[in-house]
Design a protein around this motif. Sequence first.
Motif, PDB file in Angstrom:
ATOM      1  N   ARG A   2       0.835  -1.198   0.000  1.00 16.10           N
ATOM      2  CA  ARG A   2       0.000   0.000   0.000  1.00 16.10           C
ATOM      3  C   ARG A   2       0.878   1.260   0.000  1.00 16.10           C
ATOM      4  N   PHE A   5       2.263   1.823  -3.423  1.00 15.80           N
ATOM      5  CA  PHE A   5       1.190   2.324  -4.282  1.00 15.80           C
ATOM      6  C   PHE A   5       0.992   3.827  -4.074  1.00 15.80           C
ATOM      7  N   ASP A 147      -4.276  -3.900  -9.291  1.00 17.68           N
ATOM      8  CA  ASP A 147      -5.041  -3.074  -8.339  1.00 17.68           C
ATOM      9  C   ASP A 147      -5.499  -1.779  -8.995  1.00 17.68           C
ATOM     10  N   GLY A 151      -9.295  -1.410  -9.534  1.00 18.47           N
ATOM     11  CA  GLY A 151      -9.877  -0.494  -8.546  1.00 18.47           C
ATOM     12  C   GLY A 151     -10.087   0.897  -9.086  1.00 18.47           C
ATOM     13  N   THR A 155     -14.711   2.408 -11.127  1.00 15.04           N
ATOM     14  CA  THR A 155     -15.293   3.181 -10.025  1.00 15.04           C
ATOM     15  C   THR A 155     -15.512   4.640 -10.429  1.00 15.04           C
ATOM     16  N   THR A 159     -19.191   6.417 -11.178  1.00 12.88           N
ATOM     17  CA  THR A 159     -19.620   7.586 -10.403  1.00 12.88           C
ATOM     18  C   THR A 159     -19.994   8.740 -11.332  1.00 12.88           C
ATOM     19  N   LEU A 210     -21.971  10.104  -4.502  1.00 16.75           N
ATOM     20  CA  LEU A 210     -21.301   8.976  -3.837  1.00 16.75           C
ATOM     21  C   LEU A 210     -22.126   8.453  -2.655  1.00 16.75           C
ATOM     22  N   PRO A 215     -20.034   3.309  -5.800  1.00 17.42           N
ATOM     23  CA  PRO A 215     -19.813   2.327  -6.876  1.00 17.42           C
ATOM     24  C   PRO A 215     -19.623   0.909  -6.354  1.00 17.42           C
ATOM     25  N   ALA A 216     -19.013   0.776  -5.159  1.00 13.93           N
ATOM     26  CA  ALA A 216     -18.873  -0.570  -4.570  1.00 13.93           C
ATOM     27  C   ALA A 216     -19.806  -0.628  -3.356  1.00 13.93           C
ATOM     28  N   LEU A 219     -18.615  -2.520  -0.462  1.00 12.39           N
ATOM     29  CA  LEU A 219     -17.154  -2.335  -0.383  1.00 12.39           C
ATOM     30  C   LEU A 219     -16.449  -3.575  -0.925  1.00 12.39           C
ATOM     31  N   GLY A 285     -13.245   2.504   5.061  1.00 15.61           N
ATOM     32  CA  GLY A 285     -12.736   3.233   6.228  1.00 15.61           C
ATOM     33  C   GLY A 285     -11.594   2.455   6.854  1.00 15.61           C
ATOM     34  N   ARG A 287      -7.754   1.218   8.001  1.00 19.21           N
ATOM     35  CA  ARG A 287      -6.443   0.965   7.391  1.00 19.21           C
ATOM     36  C   ARG A 287      -6.504   0.580   5.921  1.00 19.21           C
ATOM     37  N   SER A 289      -8.878   1.537   3.712  1.00 19.66           N
ATOM     38  CA  SER A 289      -9.774   2.378   2.905  1.00 19.66           C
ATOM     39  C   SER A 289      -9.085   2.733   1.583  1.00 19.66           C
ATOM     40  N   ALA A 292      -6.921   6.237  -2.907  1.00 20.16           N
ATOM     41  CA  ALA A 292      -6.959   7.209  -4.009  1.00 20.16           C
ATOM     42  C   ALA A 292      -8.182   8.126  -3.931  1.00 20.16           C
ATOM     43  N   ALA A 296      -9.410  10.505  -6.908  1.00 18.06           N
ATOM     44  CA  ALA A 296     -10.644  10.080  -7.580  1.00 18.06           C
ATOM     45  C   ALA A 296     -11.676  11.203  -7.575  1.00 18.06           C
TER      46      ALA A 296
HETATM   47  C1  HEM Z   1     -14.936   7.013  -7.107  1.00 15.84           C
HETATM   48  C2  HEM Z   1     -13.836   6.300  -7.152  1.00 15.84           C
HETATM   49  C3  HEM Z   1     -13.448   5.219  -6.165  1.00 15.84           C
HETATM   50  C4  HEM Z   1     -14.199   4.613  -5.200  1.00 15.84           C
HETATM   51  C5  HEM Z   1     -15.650   4.888  -4.812  1.00 15.84           C
HETATM   52  C6  HEM Z   1     -13.341   3.633  -4.551  1.00 15.84           C
HETATM   53  C7  HEM Z   1     -13.743   2.810  -3.522  1.00 15.84           C
HETATM   54  C8  HEM Z   1     -12.910   1.904  -2.881  1.00 15.84           C
HETATM   55  C9  HEM Z   1     -13.337   1.036  -1.808  1.00 15.84           C
HETATM   56  C10 HEM Z   1     -14.753   0.961  -1.252  1.00 15.84           C
HETATM   57  C11 HEM Z   1     -12.263   0.311  -1.419  1.00 15.84           C
HETATM   58  C12 HEM Z   1     -12.242  -0.754  -0.306  1.00 15.84           C
HETATM   59  C13 HEM Z   1     -12.201  -0.091   1.043  1.00 15.84           C
HETATM   60  C14 HEM Z   1     -12.544  -0.981   2.195  1.00 15.84           C
HETATM   61  O1  HEM Z   1     -12.780  -2.175   2.003  1.00 15.84           O
HETATM   62  O2  HEM Z   1     -12.603  -0.450   3.332  1.00 15.84           O
HETATM   63  C15 HEM Z   1     -11.132   0.709  -2.254  1.00 15.84           C
HETATM   64  C16 HEM Z   1      -9.868   0.194  -2.155  1.00 15.84           C
HETATM   65  C17 HEM Z   1      -8.858   0.479  -3.032  1.00 15.84           C
HETATM   66  N1  HEM Z   1      -8.891   1.401  -4.054  1.00 15.84           N
HETATM   67 FE1  HEM Z   1     -10.433   2.617  -4.514  1.00 15.84          FE
HETATM   68  N2  HEM Z   1     -12.098   3.663  -5.137  1.00 15.84           N
HETATM   69  C18 HEM Z   1     -12.115   4.618  -6.133  1.00 15.84           C
HETATM   70  C19 HEM Z   1     -11.068   4.966  -6.965  1.00 15.84           C
HETATM   71  C20 HEM Z   1      -9.820   4.386  -6.942  1.00 15.84           C
HETATM   72  C21 HEM Z   1      -8.732   4.730  -7.842  1.00 15.84           C
HETATM   73  C22 HEM Z   1      -8.801   5.812  -8.923  1.00 15.84           C
HETATM   74  C23 HEM Z   1      -7.680   3.904  -7.520  1.00 15.84           C
HETATM   75  C24 HEM Z   1      -6.315   3.807  -8.144  1.00 15.84           C
HETATM   76  C25 HEM Z   1      -5.777   4.623  -8.984  1.00 15.84           C
HETATM   77  C26 HEM Z   1      -8.103   3.063  -6.415  1.00 15.84           C
HETATM   78  C27 HEM Z   1      -7.308   2.115  -5.802  1.00 15.84           C
HETATM   79  C28 HEM Z   1      -7.685   1.361  -4.711  1.00 15.84           C
HETATM   80  C29 HEM Z   1      -6.812   0.377  -4.066  1.00 15.84           C
HETATM   81  C30 HEM Z   1      -5.382   0.021  -4.464  1.00 15.84           C
HETATM   82  C31 HEM Z   1      -7.551  -0.169  -3.011  1.00 15.84           C
HETATM   83  C32 HEM Z   1      -7.093  -1.250  -2.018  1.00 15.84           C
HETATM   84  C33 HEM Z   1      -6.538  -0.600  -0.754  1.00 15.84           C
HETATM   85  C34 HEM Z   1      -6.075  -1.598   0.305  1.00 15.84           C
HETATM   86  O3  HEM Z   1      -6.539  -2.734   0.305  1.00 15.84           O
HETATM   87  O4  HEM Z   1      -5.263  -1.184   1.156  1.00 15.84           O
HETATM   88  N3  HEM Z   1      -9.401   3.385  -6.097  1.00 15.84           N
HETATM   89  N4  HEM Z   1     -11.562   1.685  -3.130  1.00 15.84           N
END
Ligand code: HEM
Length: 349
Positions: A2, A5, A147, A151, A155, A159, A210, A215-216, A219, A285, A287, A289, A292, A296
């Motif tokens: 992380r 990243f 990832d 990810g 998303t 949105t 949002l 979008p998820a 989660l 939310g 660690r 969360s 990005a 985003a």
């Molecule tokens: C509106 C846009 C986005 C939404 C709503 C969103 C939402 C989320 C959610 C819900 C999670 C999981 C959090 C959890 O389980 O507590 C997540 C994890 C993650 N997202 Fe996003 N995301 C967005 C955009 C992005 C973008 C643009 C990137 C990368 C360029 C990204 C990279 C990641 C990564 C790498 C994780 C995993 C983090 C970890 O496990 O430590 N996301 N995102």
Amino acid sequence: MRKVFVSELLGPKREGLFNDVIDMEIENIVRSLSSNPSAIEEPFRGATLKEMLDEAKSMLGGSIGDHFPIFGRSLDKLTGWSDRLEKCFSNLDGYVQMVLDEHLDRGGSEISDHEKDFVHALIELSSKKNTSASCLTKDDIKALIMDVLTGGTDTIVVTMVWAMSEIVRNPRVMQKLQKEIRSCIGRKPKIHRSDIMQMKYLKMVVKETLRLHPPAPLLIPRECINHCQVGGYDVFPGTRVLINAWGIGRDPRIWGDNSTKFYPERFKNEVDFVGEKFDMVPFGGGRRSCPAFNQATTIIELTIGKLLYLFDWEVPDGYEELNMEEKGSLVVHRKSSLFLVPRKHNRQE
Ligand code: HEM
């Protein structure tokens, strides 16, 4: 991982290149709309990579074997799920390998620091010369690229599509938003990141989108490591935990009787939306969360800002009411495609 990243893709090191690419992509969307409005679907329509990512996302929704491991795995084999999973990830792996090979072929030395992207940085971190603790393996690199692809693409697009749907369905919001954007920009040809800072209503519109359309919606499925109690219920190690972000965002105890209504003004007073207070958790939310969330929301604000600044939007003739039904598992899309007519705004008016 992380940490890598965040520092190599999202941190200040990569900011210039990241912003240039985003600006170029937004310009491409606007250009295609200006020259041929019927091309509205183009930026969002599938190439092979999109099909691969869609398939991967549908597989990440889980199988019978994920929920009932003892007999479910055999059922997964019988139904063909296991073969589909194998094929899906070997296709994606092939794509990521191709990206990696292209970067390796070009070699790091003839590329200036400004041009170096996330993949170049990961390759450097995996090189033998790097003796730091964050030395990456080839599999680490592939996982990080996946990832970003899984990810970070859908998303944002999902949105933006929900935001445009809600804006067009609510002409009051569209007019108020356009008034704000157009008065902040005046006659300037471009919207800059600094302009967005002044657009309070635009930020409210994105937050409201949002809230209603995370979008998820569940989660990412998590597994409990230690025994804990939540709301008086015991959660034992190994329990799969799903968080209903969709339900939290619509809870009338938090959001009042109009919780299902698209009403951006409810964000007049600052509301946390990045998982510190849990009134809404589109980015999760704690660690794990979304790292990005900042990038985003900026991309979404910039794109929506630009689309609303340059064009007036309407539902095509014959479509009276926009259908807002949802479909999907891990990422929830509109059930039907969004068709809108952009009309170029006359800046003299
Ligand atoms: C509106 C846009 C986005 C939404 C709503 C969103 C939402 C989320 C959610 C819900 C999670 C999981 C959090 C959890 O389980 O507590 C997540 C994890 C993650 N997202 Fe996003 N995301 C967005 C955009 C992005 C973008 C643009 C990137 C990368 C360029 C990204 C990279 C990641 C990564 C790498 C994780 C995993 C983090 C970890 O496990 O430590 N996301 N995102």
